[in-house]
Design a protein around this motif. Structure first.
Motif, PDB file in Angstrom:
ATOM      1  N   THR A 162       5.493  -3.140  -4.433  1.00 10.70           N
ATOM      2  CA  THR A 162       6.639  -1.925  -4.396  1.00 10.70           C
ATOM      3  C   THR A 162       6.147  -0.829  -5.076  1.00 10.70           C
ATOM      4  O   THR A 162       6.198   0.319  -4.551  1.00 10.70           O
ATOM      5  CB  THR A 162       7.988  -2.579  -5.132  1.00 10.70           C
ATOM      6  N   HIS A 163       5.494  -1.122  -6.385  1.00 11.29           N
ATOM      7  CA  HIS A 163       4.825  -0.096  -7.251  1.00 11.29           C
ATOM      8  C   HIS A 163       3.701   0.373  -6.171  1.00 11.29           C
ATOM      9  O   HIS A 163       3.569   2.010  -6.228  1.00 11.29           O
ATOM     10  CB  HIS A 163       4.457  -0.589  -8.471  1.00 11.29           C
ATOM     11  N   CYS A 164       2.821  -0.282  -5.823  1.00 13.63           N
ATOM     12  CA  CYS A 164       1.830   0.256  -4.831  1.00 13.63           C
ATOM     13  C   CYS A 164       2.165   1.085  -3.634  1.00 13.63           C
ATOM     14  O   CYS A 164       1.956   1.955  -3.390  1.00 13.63           O
ATOM     15  CB  CYS A 164       0.716  -1.045  -4.448  1.00 13.63           C
ATOM     16  N   ALA A 165       3.227   0.430  -2.990  1.00 12.50           N
ATOM     17  CA  ALA A 165       3.579   1.148  -1.784  1.00 12.50           C
ATOM     18  C   ALA A 165       4.290   2.377  -2.153  1.00 12.50           C
ATOM     19  O   ALA A 165       4.296   3.618  -1.218  1.00 12.50           O
ATOM     20  CB  ALA A 165       4.697   0.205  -1.050  1.00 12.50           C
ATOM     21  N   LYS A 166       4.589   2.628  -3.189  1.00 14.37           N
ATOM     22  CA  LYS A 166       5.374   4.145  -3.937  1.00 14.37           C
ATOM     23  C   LYS A 166       4.192   5.205  -3.760  1.00 14.37           C
ATOM     24  O   LYS A 166       4.379   6.041  -3.270  1.00 14.37           O
ATOM     25  CB  LYS A 166       6.107   3.936  -5.061  1.00 14.37           C
ATOM     26  N   VAL A 167       2.977   4.574  -4.265  1.00 13.20           N
ATOM     27  CA  VAL A 167       1.969   5.359  -4.527  1.00 13.20           C
ATOM     28  C   VAL A 167       1.468   5.795  -3.351  1.00 13.20           C
ATOM     29  O   VAL A 167       0.880   7.053  -2.734  1.00 13.20           O
ATOM     30  CB  VAL A 167       0.882   4.712  -5.389  1.00 13.20           C
ATOM     31  N   SER A 169       2.849   5.734  -0.257  1.00 13.25           N
ATOM     32  CA  SER A 169       3.959   6.559   0.524  1.00 13.25           C
ATOM     33  C   SER A 169       3.796   8.008   0.201  1.00 13.25           C
ATOM     34  O   SER A 169       4.057   8.826   1.142  1.00 13.25           O
ATOM     35  CB  SER A 169       5.137   6.098   0.150  1.00 13.25           C
ATOM     36  N   ASP A 170       3.311   8.190  -1.138  1.00 11.79           N
ATOM     37  CA  ASP A 170       3.397   9.682  -1.317  1.00 11.79           C
ATOM     38  C   ASP A 170       2.310  10.247  -0.691  1.00 11.79           C
ATOM     39  O   ASP A 170       2.419  11.825  -0.828  1.00 11.79           O
ATOM     40  CB  ASP A 170       3.052   9.712  -2.930  1.00 11.79           C
ATOM     41  N   SER A 467       5.654  -2.646   6.169  1.00  7.98           N
ATOM     42  CA  SER A 467       5.963  -1.103   5.858  1.00  7.98           C
ATOM     43  C   SER A 467       5.133  -0.082   6.400  1.00  7.98           C
ATOM     44  O   SER A 467       5.725   0.934   6.329  1.00  7.98           O
ATOM     45  CB  SER A 467       6.149  -1.331   4.345  1.00  7.98           C
TER      46      SER A 467
END
Length: 500
Positions: A162-167, A169-170, A467
């Motif tokens: 989740t932390h990695c996906a946030k980066v 996705s940005d 995702s």
């Protein structure tokens, strides 16, 4: 008088030449006599005096060179690196015979001066005997205690995704290099088990460590490391990248030692938080015992083993996974269709899903096979004389298991050099794991972190596939060749990740 001195000078000059000639002949003769192949020893290419087969092998493509030599000299053949004889094992059958059938005779690690100068034979991976047995057993039981193989660790991996996906996705589908963020994400899983906490992706010191590991592993797989292990007394005095390798890991040891000191300040023996706390408990409980292998210096080195091994190989495999999915969009679509059918988009994957996802499991295994992350595993050494492939291997001979020869063995795989998930599927479409699939090696020295890596690969990969959709930047073809090193990583690349 002038003619006398002229004659004397000429005589002395010839005498020096004669002495040099004698010394050269003597050294070459001594090298030949000392390093002759023993009786019934495996055959191999002719070795240059002193250097042996140092330049017979292409050190940028070592496992490929060893496979080519195997086609000429057989599945079991010999090489000499400096003054050290090595026996190379090519093909799955040769590897199985040595590592499993006669595994008790090849369990030990040889002396490797580069690693010995770093670890002083006090770690897990490059050790033998009582230290290796105690520390491997302790590491496995402690990691299991803190969640390895349990659902509690699954949530750790999913949270890190989740932390990695946030980066990722940005970047909003624009090209970027996922290397360091992905390394940090995977490293955080083992960090939580070992250090008790994760590191933010913005932590400059941790990011620097990730960059340095990448460089160190390239050096470790280079000819510089081979020269160091063959001529340590000379190489310790000569400049070169080998000193950078030692500097990098000495810096890492300092980083770990600082973590240990911080743990000691808040350490509660009745409530261990992680591997370091458990080790500190063992240090206290084993004081005064004759066979005690629990000391603070050993703690730092064992953590270094777990830290590096638990970070690099899985993150490198995932980087290959991104490339293969971008290169084969039709395979990516089939994986995503299976994920949508079995899991959907309302929840994250779990290990319980794997049994119902044979195609995804097959793709992950094929990525590991083709990625061929650690093609030569780590060297072994014979602890007693044994017969192998019809030859006699004396005690004290280094064994090089060429795992790549099994992963690409044309007798084991239908299309060994083509990315084909069908290698792991039967006619009914069910997942089948072949015996020749040994990316983690085999026998008693099988990779300590295999179970952790398998869990991470399945959960991270399926979360990413659930995702994102992967593609290359417009007009860019994926480069599938590897960058040489102790691990085979893809060349740096940029990729586009579109949120599904």
């Amino acid at each position: 008088m002038d003619s006398f001195f002229s004659f004397l000078g000429s005589y002395i000059a010839w005498d020096v030449k004669s002495l040099l000639l004698f010394m050269i002949v003597f050294i070459l003769s001594a090298d030949y006599i000392k390093n002759r192949r023993p009786v019934c020893f495996p055959p191999g290419p002719w070795a240059v005096p002193i250097l042996g087969n140092m330049f017979t092998v292409n050190h940028n493509r070592v496992h490929e060179s060893l496979i080519q030599l195997g086609a000429r000299y057989g599945d079991v053949y010999s090489l000499r690196m400096g003054q050290v004889w090595m026996v190379v094992l090519n093909s799955f059958e040769a590897l199985k015979e040595a590592l499993i059938t006669q595994g008790d005779s090849v369990t030990d690690r040889p002396d490797l001066p580069l690693q010995d100068d770093l670890f002083q034979r006090r770690d897990i991976i490059f050790n033998n005997g009582n230290i290796w047995k105690q520390q491997r057993r302790f590491a496995l039981s402690t990691l299991k205690y803190f969640g390895l193989g349990k659902k509690s660790l699954e949530s750790v991996i999913r949270d890190e995704f989740t932390h990695c996906a946030k980066v990722f996705s940005d970047y909003k589908g624009k090209p970027f290099n996922p290397h360091l963020t992905l390394n940090n994400a995977v490293s955080n899983v083992i960090c939580l088990l070992v250090f008790g906490h994760r590191f933010e992706y913005s932590d400059e010191r941790f990011v620097k460590l990730m960059k340095m590991f990448d460089e160190a592993l390239q050096i470790e797989g280079s000819i510089w490391a081979q020269f160091y292990n063959s001529f340590p007394s000379l190489m310790r005095r000569l400049p070169g990248p080998h000193h950078k390798f030692l500097d990098i890991f000495n810096d890492t040891k300092e980083f770990i030692a600082e973590e240990v000191e911080q743990h000691k300040q808040k350490w509660d023996p009745s409530d261990p938080r992680d591997y370091i706390d458990c080790f500190l408990n063992e240090i206290e409980m084993n004081k005064g015992q004759s066979d005690n292998t629990f000391h603070e210096e050993i703690l730092v080195l064992c953590v270094l083993d777990l830290f590096v091994a638990g970070s690099e190989t899985t993150s490198t495999t995932l980087r290959w996974a991104f490339l293969y999915m971008a290169k084969y969009p039709e395979i990516q679509e089939k994986v995503q269709a299976e994920i949508d059918r079995v899991i959907g988009q309302s929840r994250q994957p779990s290990m319980g899903d794997r049994a119902n996802m044979p195609y995804t499991d097959a793709v992950i295994h094929e990525i590991q096979r083709m990625g061929n992350i650690v093609p030569l595993s780590l060297p072994h050494i014979t602890s007693k004389e044994l017969r192998l492939g019809g030859y006699v291997i004396p005690k004290g001979i280094t064994i090089i298991p060429n795992l790549a020869s099994a992963l690409f063995d044309k007798n084991e795989w239908e299309t060994p050099f083509t990315f084909n998930p069908g290698h792991f599927l039967n006619k009914e479409g069910k997942f089948v794991k072949k015996a020749a699939f040994i990316p983690f090696s085999a026998g008693k020295r099988v990779c300590l972190g295999e179970n952790l890596a398998r869990m991470e690969l399945f959960l991270f990969f399926t979360c990413f596939m659930q995702s994102f959709t992967f593609s290359m930047p417009a007009g860019v073809e994926p480069v599938m060749d590897y960058r040489p090193g102790i691990t085979l990583a893809p060349h740096p690349y940029e990729i586009c990740m579109t949120v599904r």
